[in-house]
Design a protein around this motif. Structure first.
Motif, PDB file in Angstrom:
ATOM      1  N   LEU A   1       5.407 -24.247  16.210  1.00 10.86           N
ATOM      2  CA  LEU A   1       5.179 -23.735  17.648  1.00 10.86           C
ATOM      3  C   LEU A   1       4.217 -25.348  18.185  1.00 10.86           C
ATOM      4  O   LEU A   1       4.660 -25.898  18.963  1.00 10.86           O
ATOM      5  CB  LEU A   1       3.937 -22.369  18.071  1.00 10.86           C
ATOM      6  N   MET A   2       3.270 -26.040  17.097  1.00  9.48           N
ATOM      7  CA  MET A   2       3.015 -27.137  18.013  1.00  9.48           C
ATOM      8  C   MET A   2       4.372 -28.461  17.782  1.00  9.48           C
ATOM      9  O   MET A   2       4.159 -28.743  19.069  1.00  9.48           O
ATOM     10  CB  MET A   2       1.982 -28.134  16.654  1.00  9.48           C
ATOM     11  N   HIS A   3       5.470 -28.611  17.294  1.00  2.00           N
ATOM     12  CA  HIS A   3       5.607 -29.242  16.763  1.00  2.00           C
ATOM     13  C   HIS A   3       6.559 -29.226  17.897  1.00  2.00           C
ATOM     14  O   HIS A   3       7.370 -30.276  18.893  1.00  2.00           O
ATOM     15  CB  HIS A   3       6.600 -29.123  15.497  1.00  2.00           C
ATOM     16  N   SER A   4       7.845 -27.697  18.626  1.00  4.74           N
ATOM     17  CA  SER A   4       8.103 -27.723  19.256  1.00  4.74           C
ATOM     18  C   SER A   4       7.937 -28.016  20.365  1.00  4.74           C
ATOM     19  O   SER A   4       8.650 -28.249  21.624  1.00  4.74           O
ATOM     20  CB  SER A   4       8.970 -25.980  19.141  1.00  4.74           C
ATOM     21  N   LEU A   5       6.407 -27.985  21.051  1.00  6.22           N
ATOM     22  CA  LEU A   5       5.779 -27.662  22.160  1.00  6.22           C
ATOM     23  C   LEU A   5       5.393 -29.435  22.503  1.00  6.22           C
ATOM     24  O   LEU A   5       6.328 -29.976  23.693  1.00  6.22           O
ATOM     25  CB  LEU A   5       4.921 -27.200  22.435  1.00  6.22           C
ATOM     26  N   ARG A   6       5.470 -30.082  21.596  1.00  2.00           N
ATOM     27  CA  ARG A   6       5.830 -31.588  21.560  1.00  2.00           C
ATOM     28  C   ARG A   6       6.952 -31.955  21.944  1.00  2.00           C
ATOM     29  O   ARG A   6       6.910 -33.413  22.176  1.00  2.00           O
ATOM     30  CB  ARG A   6       4.971 -32.188  19.898  1.00  2.00           C
ATOM     31  N   GLU A   7       7.734 -31.371  21.221  1.00  2.00           N
ATOM     32  CA  GLU A   7       9.488 -31.866  20.883  1.00  2.00           C
ATOM     33  C   GLU A   7       9.591 -31.730  22.716  1.00  2.00           C
ATOM     34  O   GLU A   7      10.320 -32.544  23.184  1.00  2.00           O
ATOM     35  CB  GLU A   7      10.216 -31.711  20.157  1.00  2.00           C
ATOM     36  N   LEU A   8       9.296 -31.037  22.812  1.00  2.00           N
ATOM     37  CA  LEU A   8      10.247 -31.041  24.769  1.00  2.00           C
ATOM     38  C   LEU A   8       9.157 -31.558  25.935  1.00  2.00           C
ATOM     39  O   LEU A   8      10.081 -31.656  26.688  1.00  2.00           O
ATOM     40  CB  LEU A   8       9.094 -29.199  25.128  1.00  2.00           C
ATOM     41  N   GLN A   9       7.934 -31.861  25.583  1.00  2.00           N
ATOM     42  CA  GLN A   9       7.370 -32.778  26.532  1.00  2.00           C
ATOM     43  C   GLN A   9       7.746 -33.749  25.820  1.00  2.00           C
ATOM     44  O   GLN A   9       8.560 -34.546  27.313  1.00  2.00           O
ATOM     45  CB  GLN A   9       6.333 -32.669  26.496  1.00  2.00           C
ATOM     46  N   ASP A  10       7.951 -34.302  24.882  1.00  2.00           N
ATOM     47  CA  ASP A  10       8.815 -35.303  24.975  1.00  2.00           C
ATOM     48  C   ASP A  10      10.583 -35.707  25.430  1.00  2.00           C
ATOM     49  O   ASP A  10      10.931 -36.357  26.065  1.00  2.00           O
ATOM     50  CB  ASP A  10       8.825 -35.951  23.015  1.00  2.00           C
ATOM     51  N   MET A  11      11.170 -34.802  24.873  1.00  2.00           N
ATOM     52  CA  MET A  11      12.381 -34.364  25.762  1.00  2.00           C
ATOM     53  C   MET A  11      12.751 -34.326  26.870  1.00  2.00           C
ATOM     54  O   MET A  11      13.041 -35.188  27.400  1.00  2.00           O
ATOM     55  CB  MET A  11      12.858 -33.353  24.601  1.00  2.00           C
ATOM     56  N   PHE A  12      11.482 -34.378  28.024  1.00  2.00           N
ATOM     57  CA  PHE A  12      11.417 -34.057  29.180  1.00  2.00           C
ATOM     58  C   PHE A  12      11.256 -35.432  29.294  1.00  2.00           C
ATOM     59  O   PHE A  12      11.208 -35.941  31.097  1.00  2.00           O
ATOM     60  CB  PHE A  12      11.043 -33.185  29.967  1.00  2.00           C
ATOM     61  N   ILE A  13      10.327 -36.308  28.738  1.00  2.00           N
ATOM     62  CA  ILE A  13       9.938 -37.496  29.362  1.00  2.00           C
ATOM     63  C   ILE A  13      11.193 -38.740  28.965  1.00  2.00           C
ATOM     64  O   ILE A  13      11.327 -39.386  30.149  1.00  2.00           O
ATOM     65  CB  ILE A  13       8.463 -38.893  28.382  1.00  2.00           C
ATOM     66  N   VAL A  14      11.802 -38.364  27.718  1.00  2.00           N
ATOM     67  CA  VAL A  14      12.814 -39.329  27.716  1.00  2.00           C
ATOM     68  C   VAL A  14      13.422 -39.883  29.206  1.00  2.00           C
ATOM     69  O   VAL A  14      14.024 -41.424  29.416  1.00  2.00           O
ATOM     70  CB  VAL A  14      13.835 -38.693  26.580  1.00  2.00           C
ATOM     71  N   PRO A  15      14.112 -39.339  29.787  1.00  2.00           N
ATOM     72  CA  PRO A  15      15.194 -39.204  30.847  1.00  2.00           C
ATOM     73  C   PRO A  15      13.533 -40.228  32.146  1.00  2.00           C
ATOM     74  O   PRO A  15      14.718 -40.978  33.111  1.00  2.00           O
ATOM     75  CB  PRO A  15      15.354 -38.018  32.168  1.00  2.00           C
ATOM     76  N   MET A  16      12.609 -40.034  31.953  1.00  2.00           N
ATOM     77  CA  MET A  16      11.558 -40.676  33.265  1.00  2.00           C
ATOM     78  C   MET A  16      11.321 -41.365  32.414  1.00  2.00           C
ATOM     79  O   MET A  16      11.412 -42.681  33.495  1.00  2.00           O
ATOM     80  CB  MET A  16      10.315 -39.646  33.074  1.00  2.00           C
ATOM     81  N   THR A  17      11.932 -42.307  31.293  1.00  2.00           N
ATOM     82  CA  THR A  17      11.567 -43.598  30.817  1.00  2.00           C
ATOM     83  C   THR A  17      12.659 -44.387  31.222  1.00  2.00           C
ATOM     84  O   THR A  17      12.383 -46.013  30.519  1.00  2.00           O
ATOM     85  CB  THR A  17      11.239 -43.615  29.666  1.00  2.00           C
ATOM     86  N   GLY A  18      13.685 -43.954  31.470  1.00  2.00           N
ATOM     87  CA  GLY A  18      14.556 -44.799  31.562  1.00  2.00           C
ATOM     88  C   GLY A  18      15.779 -44.944  30.138  1.00  2.00           C
ATOM     89  O   GLY A  18      16.721 -45.401  30.309  1.00  2.00           O
ATOM     90  N   GLU A  19      15.841 -43.843  29.407  1.00  2.00           N
ATOM     91  CA  GLU A  19      16.456 -44.315  28.242  1.00  2.00           C
ATOM     92  C   GLU A  19      17.516 -42.967  28.410  1.00  2.00           C
ATOM     93  O   GLU A  19      17.813 -42.553  28.951  1.00  2.00           O
ATOM     94  CB  GLU A  19      15.697 -43.192  27.289  1.00  2.00           C
TER      95      GLU A  19
ATOM     96  N   GLU B   1      13.420 -26.082  15.643  1.00  2.00           N
ATOM     97  CA  GLU B   1      12.106 -26.082  15.853  1.00  2.00           C
ATOM     98  C   GLU B   1      11.962 -24.630  16.505  1.00  2.00           C
ATOM     99  O   GLU B   1      10.659 -23.715  15.506  1.00  2.00           O
ATOM    100  CB  GLU B   1      11.207 -26.681  15.913  1.00  2.00           C
ATOM    101  N   ILE B   2      12.620 -24.090  17.447  1.00  2.00           N
ATOM    102  CA  ILE B   2      11.603 -22.874  17.659  1.00  2.00           C
ATOM    103  C   ILE B   2      12.436 -21.914  17.228  1.00  2.00           C
ATOM    104  O   ILE B   2      11.807 -20.942  16.596  1.00  2.00           O
ATOM    105  CB  ILE B   2      12.412 -22.878  18.981  1.00  2.00           C
ATOM    106  N   THR B   3      13.735 -21.767  16.303  1.00  2.00           N
ATOM    107  CA  THR B   3      14.387 -20.878  16.182  1.00  2.00           C
ATOM    108  C   THR B   3      13.090 -20.946  13.999  1.00  2.00           C
ATOM    109  O   THR B   3      13.495 -19.495  13.938  1.00  2.00           O
ATOM    110  CB  THR B   3      15.989 -21.704  14.687  1.00  2.00           C
ATOM    111  N   ALA B   4      12.643 -22.256  14.158  1.00  2.00           N
ATOM    112  CA  ALA B   4      11.678 -22.080  12.514  1.00  2.00           C
ATOM    113  C   ALA B   4      10.511 -21.092  13.232  1.00  2.00           C
ATOM    114  O   ALA B   4      10.549 -20.044  12.424  1.00  2.00           O
ATOM    115  CB  ALA B   4      11.603 -23.101  12.070  1.00  2.00           C
ATOM    116  N   TYR B   5      10.632 -21.558  14.133  1.00  2.00           N
ATOM    117  CA  TYR B   5       8.670 -20.361  14.716  1.00  2.00           C
ATOM    118  C   TYR B   5       8.894 -19.196  14.626  1.00  2.00           C
ATOM    119  O   TYR B   5       8.579 -18.178  14.129  1.00  2.00           O
ATOM    120  CB  TYR B   5       8.509 -21.019  16.167  1.00  2.00           C
ATOM    121  N   PHE B   6      10.218 -18.759  15.150  1.00  2.00           N
ATOM    122  CA  PHE B   6      10.720 -16.958  15.251  1.00  2.00           C
ATOM    123  C   PHE B   6      11.009 -16.950  13.901  1.00  2.00           C
ATOM    124  O   PHE B   6      10.534 -15.466  13.970  1.00  2.00           O
ATOM    125  CB  PHE B   6      11.728 -17.375  16.345  1.00  2.00           C
ATOM    126  N   LYS B   7      11.087 -17.699  13.003  1.00  2.00           N
ATOM    127  CA  LYS B   7      11.426 -17.031  11.923  1.00  2.00           C
ATOM    128  C   LYS B   7      10.215 -16.575  10.927  1.00  2.00           C
ATOM    129  O   LYS B   7      10.129 -15.474  10.736  1.00  2.00           O
ATOM    130  CB  LYS B   7      12.686 -18.142  10.797  1.00  2.00           C
TER     131      LYS B   7
END
Length: 130
Positions: A79-97, A113-119
């Motif tokens: 859950l921690m990993h997926s929430l971190r990655e979701l945040q990072d994922m949405f930051i990427v376009p704001m940085t010009g990547e 990660e979300i699949t692993a969390y639910f499993k």
């Protein structure tokens, strides 16, 4: 009842752990490994160390999850990993990547990660019923 964590979950956790270890090392000892051209001064040093601390804590949680093999604790880690990655994922376009990196985060990290969390959460709930 002892539950067996699927091998793909453990492999994903090891990959995440390796990334966190690299990021932690780089932030503490050589930030230019992560951020080429970064100017390390009194302001950026504070931010880099905060990132290093976050990654170090997440690395410890990942190690504990791997060692314990407890579905409930493991689901927390994912859950921690997926929430971190979701945040990072949405930051990427704001940085010009490139937008492609957004989809790399989504496909390589967030969805697994979300699949692993639910499993893992399902496994933890089933083990509590026994």
């Amino acid at each position: 009842m002892k539950t067996k964590i699927p091998i793909w979950v453990n492999i994903l956790q090891i990959v995440i752990l390796a990334i966190l270890a690299f990021q932690t090392y780089a932030c503490y000892f050589n930030p230019s490994l992560l951020y080429p051209g970064v100017i390390v001064d009194s302001v950026t040093t504070k931010m880099i160390y905060v990132l290093a601390g976050r990654n170090a804590v997440m690395m410890v949680i990942s190690i504990i999850a791997l060692v314990r093999q407890d579905p409930r604790f493991y689901s927390f880690a994912f859950l921690m990993h997926s929430l971190r990655e979701l945040q990072d994922m949405f930051i990427v376009p704001m940085t010009g990547e490139p937008l492609a990196i957004f989809f790399v985060f989504l496909i390589v990290f967030v969805i697994p990660e979300i699949t692993a969390y639910f499993k893992l959460n399902k496994m933890a709930n089933e083990s509590n019923k026994v």
